[in-house]
Write an enzyme that holds these catalytic residues in place. Structure first.
Site, short mmCIF file in Angstrom:
data_model
loop_
_atom_site.label_atom_id
_atom_site.label_comp_id
_atom_site.label_asym_id
_atom_site.label_seq_id
_atom_site.Cartn_x
_atom_site.Cartn_y
_atom_site.Cartn_z
N LEU A 121 2.88 -8.17 -7.45
CA LEU A 121 2.58 -7.19 -6.88
C LEU A 121 3.95 -6.42 -6.13
O LEU A 121 5.06 -6.85 -6.45
CB LEU A 121 1.86 -6.91 -5.35
CG LEU A 121 1.94 -8.36 -4.39
CD1 LEU A 121 2.83 -7.52 -2.59
CD2 LEU A 121 0.25 -9.29 -3.94
N HIS A 122 3.66 -4.77 -5.54
CA HIS A 122 4.91 -4.15 -4.51
C HIS A 122 4.62 -3.14 -4.64
O HIS A 122 3.36 -2.43 -4.77
CB HIS A 122 6.29 -3.54 -6.46
CG HIS A 122 5.58 -2.86 -7.10
ND1 HIS A 122 4.21 -3.36 -8.37
CD2 HIS A 122 5.26 -1.75 -7.70
CE1 HIS A 122 4.12 -2.65 -9.73
NE2 HIS A 122 4.62 -1.89 -8.99
N THR A 123 5.01 -2.67 -3.20
CA THR A 123 4.81 -1.89 -2.57
C THR A 123 6.06 -0.84 -3.03
O THR A 123 7.11 -0.55 -2.54
CB THR A 123 5.14 -2.13 -1.44
OG1 THR A 123 3.89 -3.39 -0.48
CG2 THR A 123 5.15 -0.85 -0.47
#
Length: 180
Positions: A121-123
């Site tokens: 995951l990454h924002t």
């Protein structure tokens, strides 16, 4: 045919495709020392900030937890808080360096969400300016990025360095460090 002049992208075009990145690209970048070359601009104990190679706008960054998971619920409380604090620092640095009038920020969770990397995951944090969407994407399916990523990197790194609590390395090839 319309042409968009973007000479700084030649480094990406001519990169060594033989470079072996086994496993997750985000895990690989988290463990490397060559931050500037890999566009890692800031780090904390549990996360790091990486500029997107395919930016939607200048300053398009990703705040990435070091933990390899595609499920947001898997993050420990410590990693979750660290990731959130580094996102706050990222908003501050981008605002100071680029003066956007807004941001788009979010996660693409799962394959159906459209992200190209769904197992880590990454924002995404994308600076926005009033009027930054014009006829180009609508008429010609083309987005014009108005600043070279190296220039953006320098401006945003400097803005991170000016924040309270920033640990600035002697070597300007290294990312700015935060401890929360």
């Amino acid at each position: 045919m319309e042409q968009v002049f973007a000479p700084w992208r030649i480094e990406w075009v001519e990169r060594d495709d033989d470079e072996d990145i086994e496993g997750c690209v985000f895990c690989t970048f988290a463990d490397r020392d060559d931050d500037r070359e890999n566009l890692v601009v800031a780090r904390s104990d549990h996360a790091f900030v990486l500029f997107n190679n395919y930016p939607y706008n200048p300053g398009h960054a990703m705040v990435i937890p070091r933990d390899h998971t595609g499920d947001y619920r898997d993050l420990s409380e410590e990693a979750l808080l660290d990731h959130a604090r580094l996102k706050q620092r990222t908003f501050d640095a981008l605002e100071a360096a680029l003066s956007p009038t807004g941001f788009n920020a979010g996660l693409n969770l799962g394959q159906g969400a459209g992200g190209s990397i769904d197992d880590h995951l990454h924002t995404h944090v994308v600076p926005r300016w009033e009027g930054d969407t014009n006829f180009m994407p609508v008429v010609s399916d083309t987005k014009v990025i108005v600043e070279a990523i190296d220039e953006t990197y320098d401006r945003v790194r400097e803005a991170f360095a000016e924040q309270d609590g920033a640990e600035v390395p002697d070597d300007d090839e290294r990312a700015i460090r935060f401890r929360f």
